[in-house]
Design a protein around this motif. Structure first.
Motif, mmCIF file in Angstrom:
data_model
loop_
_atom_site.group_PDB
_atom_site.id
_atom_site.type_symbol
_atom_site.label_atom_id
_atom_site.label_comp_id
_atom_site.label_asym_id
_atom_site.label_seq_id
_atom_site.Cartn_x
_atom_site.Cartn_y
_atom_site.Cartn_z
ATOM 1 N N GLN A 10 0.809 -1.221 0.000
ATOM 2 C CA GLN A 10 0.000 0.000 0.000
ATOM 3 C C GLN A 10 0.844 1.274 0.000
ATOM 4 O O GLN A 10 0.363 2.335 -0.358
ATOM 5 C CB GLN A 10 -0.961 -0.018 1.201
ATOM 6 C CG GLN A 10 -1.992 -1.124 1.073
ATOM 7 C CD GLN A 10 -2.955 -1.157 2.241
ATOM 8 O OE1 GLN A 10 -2.707 -1.847 3.232
ATOM 9 N NE2 GLN A 10 -4.049 -0.433 2.158
ATOM 10 N N HIS A 22 0.645 -9.318 4.537
ATOM 11 C CA HIS A 22 -0.477 -8.361 4.540
ATOM 12 C C HIS A 22 -1.098 -8.368 3.138
ATOM 13 O O HIS A 22 -0.833 -7.499 2.319
ATOM 14 C CB HIS A 22 0.008 -6.969 4.940
ATOM 15 C CG HIS A 22 -1.105 -6.046 5.353
ATOM 16 N ND1 HIS A 22 -1.145 -5.400 6.573
ATOM 17 C CD2 HIS A 22 -2.227 -5.647 4.710
ATOM 18 C CE1 HIS A 22 -2.231 -4.643 6.657
ATOM 19 N NE2 HIS A 22 -2.907 -4.780 5.535
ATOM 20 N N ASN A 30 -1.939 -10.861 8.582
ATOM 21 C CA ASN A 30 -2.945 -9.824 8.792
ATOM 22 C C ASN A 30 -4.300 -10.295 8.258
ATOM 23 O O ASN A 30 -4.401 -10.732 7.115
ATOM 24 C CB ASN A 30 -2.539 -8.554 8.032
ATOM 25 C CG ASN A 30 -3.567 -7.431 8.186
ATOM 26 O OD1 ASN A 30 -3.724 -6.874 9.265
ATOM 27 N ND2 ASN A 30 -4.283 -7.110 7.112
ATOM 28 N N GLU A 31 -5.307 -10.216 9.080
ATOM 29 C CA GLU A 31 -6.720 -10.409 8.703
ATOM 30 C C GLU A 31 -6.974 -11.583 7.743
ATOM 31 O O GLU A 31 -7.424 -11.384 6.606
ATOM 32 C CB GLU A 31 -7.251 -9.132 8.055
ATOM 33 C CG GLU A 31 -7.283 -7.957 8.983
ATOM 34 C CD GLU A 31 -8.018 -6.744 8.398
ATOM 35 O OE1 GLU A 31 -8.349 -6.760 7.195
ATOM 36 O OE2 GLU A 31 -8.256 -5.795 9.144
ATOM 37 N N TYR A 48 -12.811 -0.995 12.623
ATOM 38 C CA TYR A 48 -13.250 0.136 11.796
ATOM 39 C C TYR A 48 -14.710 0.511 12.017
ATOM 40 O O TYR A 48 -15.055 1.666 12.094
ATOM 41 C CB TYR A 48 -13.021 -0.172 10.312
ATOM 42 C CG TYR A 48 -11.558 -0.173 9.950
ATOM 43 C CD1 TYR A 48 -10.912 0.995 9.577
ATOM 44 C CD2 TYR A 48 -10.797 -1.346 10.031
ATOM 45 C CE1 TYR A 48 -9.560 1.009 9.274
ATOM 46 C CE2 TYR A 48 -9.441 -1.338 9.718
ATOM 47 C CZ TYR A 48 -8.831 -0.151 9.348
ATOM 48 O OH TYR A 48 -7.483 -0.134 9.057
ATOM 49 N N TRP A 64 -18.437 3.374 5.714
ATOM 50 C CA TRP A 64 -18.462 2.669 6.991
ATOM 51 C C TRP A 64 -18.955 3.635 8.063
ATOM 52 O O TRP A 64 -18.453 4.773 8.166
ATOM 53 C CB TRP A 64 -17.056 2.173 7.368
ATOM 54 C CG TRP A 64 -16.509 1.140 6.432
ATOM 55 C CD1 TRP A 64 -17.201 0.403 5.510
ATOM 56 C CD2 TRP A 64 -15.141 0.735 6.317
ATOM 57 N NE1 TRP A 64 -16.345 -0.443 4.840
ATOM 58 C CE2 TRP A 64 -15.075 -0.264 5.313
ATOM 59 C CE3 TRP A 64 -13.960 1.101 6.972
ATOM 60 C CZ2 TRP A 64 -13.892 -0.892 4.949
ATOM 61 C CZ3 TRP A 64 -12.779 0.475 6.610
ATOM 62 C CH2 TRP A 64 -12.743 -0.509 5.614
ATOM 63 N N GLU A 76 -4.943 -1.708 14.145
ATOM 64 C CA GLU A 76 -5.463 -0.775 13.132
ATOM 65 C C GLU A 76 -6.751 -0.160 13.634
ATOM 66 O O GLU A 76 -7.617 -0.865 14.160
ATOM 67 C CB GLU A 76 -5.802 -1.495 11.812
ATOM 68 C CG GLU A 76 -4.623 -1.901 10.986
ATOM 69 C CD GLU A 76 -5.028 -2.584 9.676
ATOM 70 O OE1 GLU A 76 -6.101 -2.266 9.109
ATOM 71 O OE2 GLU A 76 -4.258 -3.455 9.236
ATOM 72 N N TRP A 78 -4.578 3.599 11.664
ATOM 73 C CA TRP A 78 -4.444 3.259 10.236
ATOM 74 C C TRP A 78 -4.888 4.469 9.437
ATOM 75 O O TRP A 78 -6.053 4.815 9.495
ATOM 76 C CB TRP A 78 -5.302 2.051 9.844
ATOM 77 C CG TRP A 78 -5.092 1.736 8.392
ATOM 78 C CD1 TRP A 78 -5.781 2.262 7.323
ATOM 79 C CD2 TRP A 78 -4.078 0.869 7.836
ATOM 80 N NE1 TRP A 78 -5.253 1.775 6.150
ATOM 81 C CE2 TRP A 78 -4.217 0.928 6.429
ATOM 82 C CE3 TRP A 78 -3.071 0.071 8.392
ATOM 83 C CZ2 TRP A 78 -3.390 0.210 5.575
ATOM 84 C CZ3 TRP A 78 -2.255 -0.640 7.534
ATOM 85 C CH2 TRP A 78 -2.425 -0.573 6.137
ATOM 86 N N GLU A 102 -5.471 1.918 -1.468
ATOM 87 C CA GLU A 102 -6.513 1.184 -0.748
ATOM 88 C C GLU A 102 -7.067 0.054 -1.636
ATOM 89 O O GLU A 102 -8.221 0.052 -2.030
ATOM 90 C CB GLU A 102 -7.588 2.173 -0.273
ATOM 91 C CG GLU A 102 -8.775 1.591 0.477
ATOM 92 C CD GLU A 102 -8.426 0.715 1.681
ATOM 93 O OE1 GLU A 102 -7.398 0.961 2.335
ATOM 94 O OE2 GLU A 102 -9.182 -0.225 1.943
ATOM 95 N N TRP A 103 -6.192 -0.853 -2.013
ATOM 96 C CA TRP A 103 -6.542 -2.072 -2.740
ATOM 97 C C TRP A 103 -7.431 -1.794 -3.952
ATOM 98 O O TRP A 103 -7.106 -0.897 -4.732
ATOM 99 C CB TRP A 103 -7.160 -3.091 -1.755
ATOM 100 C CG TRP A 103 -6.253 -3.298 -0.556
ATOM 101 C CD1 TRP A 103 -6.488 -2.947 0.729
ATOM 102 C CD2 TRP A 103 -4.919 -3.858 -0.559
ATOM 103 N NE1 TRP A 103 -5.417 -3.258 1.530
ATOM 104 C CE2 TRP A 103 -4.440 -3.820 0.770
ATOM 105 C CE3 TRP A 103 -4.085 -4.402 -1.538
ATOM 106 C CZ2 TRP A 103 -3.173 -4.287 1.130
ATOM 107 C CZ3 TRP A 103 -2.827 -4.867 -1.172
ATOM 108 C CH2 TRP A 103 -2.399 -4.807 0.135
HETATM 109 C C1 BGC Z 1 -6.475 -3.685 6.067
HETATM 110 C C2 BGC Z 1 -5.779 -2.522 5.378
HETATM 111 C C3 BGC Z 1 -6.808 -1.627 4.735
HETATM 112 C C4 BGC Z 1 -7.749 -1.113 5.801
HETATM 113 C C5 BGC Z 1 -8.819 -0.178 5.275
HETATM 114 C C6 BGC Z 1 -7.695 -3.278 6.847
HETATM 115 O O1 BGC Z 1 -8.632 -4.286 6.828
HETATM 116 O O2 BGC Z 1 -5.571 -4.384 6.879
HETATM 117 O O3 BGC Z 1 -4.884 -3.025 4.445
HETATM 118 O O4 BGC Z 1 -6.215 -0.565 4.060
HETATM 119 O O5 BGC Z 1 -8.427 -2.211 6.359
HETATM 120 O O6 BGC Z 1 -9.633 -0.816 4.359
#
Ligand code: BGC
Length: 442
Positions: A48, A140, A184-185, A292, A328, A353, A391, A398-399
């Motif tokens: 990222q 990640h 990660n996740e 989040y 969100w 995060e 974060w 952002e992917w």
């Molecule tokens: C991920 C991050 C991503 C962030 C916001 C997290 O789930 O680890 O890579 O940027 O969420 O979407």
């Protein structure tokens, strides 16, 4: 006033196979483990922010036109990391979470790239010399291309291949960091890769997803053991944990009666199952919480997959709270719900995060204030919280959503990649300084 302390009686588990290697924790009341300073900082991930990760499956996916925006130079953090860490230090951070890019270390199967190993060694040195405690993520979301071509995480050899990479990194860099996050996740990763199918993978569908999850869990457990075994042989202290996405689920009011069981099932599968499993195996030194938002869940109908229900659209009107540009809901109370639900494991918790993508930086400031307040309340109720990592340090890639989601404490100009510290970063600095002046020295 914000004061934090890590509970002195926090349970530190012994490593996975206590017979095969001894714990490196000689004394459970060891000050360096149970009572370190509260970790304040931000998190990033390699793909990222670094730029030009040409050997990763994400890069290939972008080049194939599967997402509207390629990562390109990202934030050029690969080249600008020294100046970036100076900024983090100037913002009073004392910790930094980042990830090592497997596809740089092992661009071809069994071929180890010395330049990249050396780079990350210098990154770790740069962090330590600035008194930024490194928190190292080993995976990640991105994989080497060769790994993906073999079937990625749905390939039965996946966890063994990953362990080869971890071994290389740990042998080379293991003494330079104490905090390690092997994966990660995992659930978010398998969901977007195999079910939603919006992230790179050749294989798709439920069967592939379940195999990938099995491999990822195995990979985590193997890495946990490997890192501990290495550390104990060198008399080095480590803490290894997962960075896990957590989300509280609430029933849709329109189908409350039917939605409740779906919420319970979702909560078990998404929030609890993996942590309970790893905790049972004594393979978690801390729980990394990525938080989040929350979701409202509506009844999904009859059928095995439908039992978990479906997230309600915003139009169901369950909440009037502000939403981020990711759509969100901003819901700080949810972090409290999650932290409280983790009490049963009696493990230290690190907020790995927490952040908001917003256009208006004042919203980020209030997001940070409110979430840290929740963390403070949890700590006051006796939860052992090790730290808080926002974060992200920068606006970044952002992917599948490209560069339009601005999570950063630091704005990055897309034209010349120059950095500008946002007011929210300065407010975060104030909170950190305030907390540190109140917290007794350990
Ligand atoms: C991920 C991050 C991503 C962030 C916001 C997290 O789930 O680890 O890579 O940027 O969420 O979407």
């Amino acid at each position: 006033m914000i004061t934090f302390r890590v509970a002195r009686n926090a349970r530190i588990p012994s490593p996975l196979c206590s017979n095969s290697h001894k714990t490196n924790l000689k004394n459970p009341s060891d000050q360096s483990l149970n009572a370190g300073p509260f970790l304040w900082g931000a998190a990033t991930s390699a793909h990222q922010v670094e730029g030009n990760n040409r050997n990763s499956d994400w890069w290939a996916w972008e080049q194939a036109g599967e997402v509207p925006y390629p990562s390109g130079k990202a934030c050029d953090h690969w080249n600008q990391y020294l100046a970036d860490f100076n900024l983090a230090q100037s913002l009073s951070h004392n910790a930094h979470r980042f990830s090592i890019e497997w596809s740089r270390i092992e661009p071809r199967e069994g071929l180890w790239d010395e330049t990249s190993l050396q780079h990350y060694s210098e990154v770790l040195e740069a962090l330590r010399s600035r008194k930024l405690t490194p928190i190292v993520t080993l995976h990640h979301f991105t994989n080497p291309r060769w790994f993906s071509e073999k079937g990625g995480w749905a390939w039965p050899g996946a966890s063994a291949a990953y362990l080869g990479y971890v071994d290389k990194v740990v042998q080379r860099l293991g003494l330079k960091a104490e905090y390690w996050i092997p994966i990660n996740e995992p659930l978010v990763y398998v969901y977007y890769t195999y079910l939603s199918q919006i992230w790179p993978s050749k294989k798709k569908g439920m069967g592939a997803m379940l195999e990938a999850l099995r491999q990822l869990e195995r990979a985590y457990l193997l890495a946990y053991t490997l890192i501990h075994r290495f550390a104990s042989s060198r008399n080095h202290t480590v803490r290894v944990g997962i960075a896990k996405a957590f989300m509280p689920f609430y029933p849709c009011q329109k189908t409350k009666f039917l939605s409740k069981p779906s919420c319970t099932l979702r909560d078990y599968l998404f929030n609890k199952r993996m942590i309970a499993r790893f905790a049972r195996r004594k393979a978690l030194d801390f729980i990394g919480v990525n938080y989040y938002t929350r979701d409202f869940i509506q009844w999904g109908g009859v059928g095995p997959m439908k039992l978990i229900g479906m997230p309600c659209p915003a139009s169901h009107g369950h909440t009037q709270n502000a939403r981020t540009t990711m759509d969100w809901e901003i819901y700080p109370e949810g972090l409290g719900v999650i932290l409280n639900s983790l009490r049963r494991y009696r493990l230290p918790i690190l907020i790995t995060e927490n952040g908001a993508a917003v256009q208006d930086d004042a919203t980020r400031t209030s997001f940070i204030e409110k979430h840290i307040e929740v963390v403070q309340q949890a700590a006051q109720k006796g939860l052992s919280i090790m730290g808080y990592l926002y974060w992200s340090l920068f606006d970044n890639f952002e992917w599948d959503r490209g560069f339009h989601q601005h999570f950063g404490l630091i704005e990055v100009d897309p034209k010349d990649l120059s950095r500008r510290v946002r007011p929210s970063a300065k407010r975060y600095r104030e909170i950190i300084q305030n907390a540190q002046s109140k917290t007794p020295k350990w």
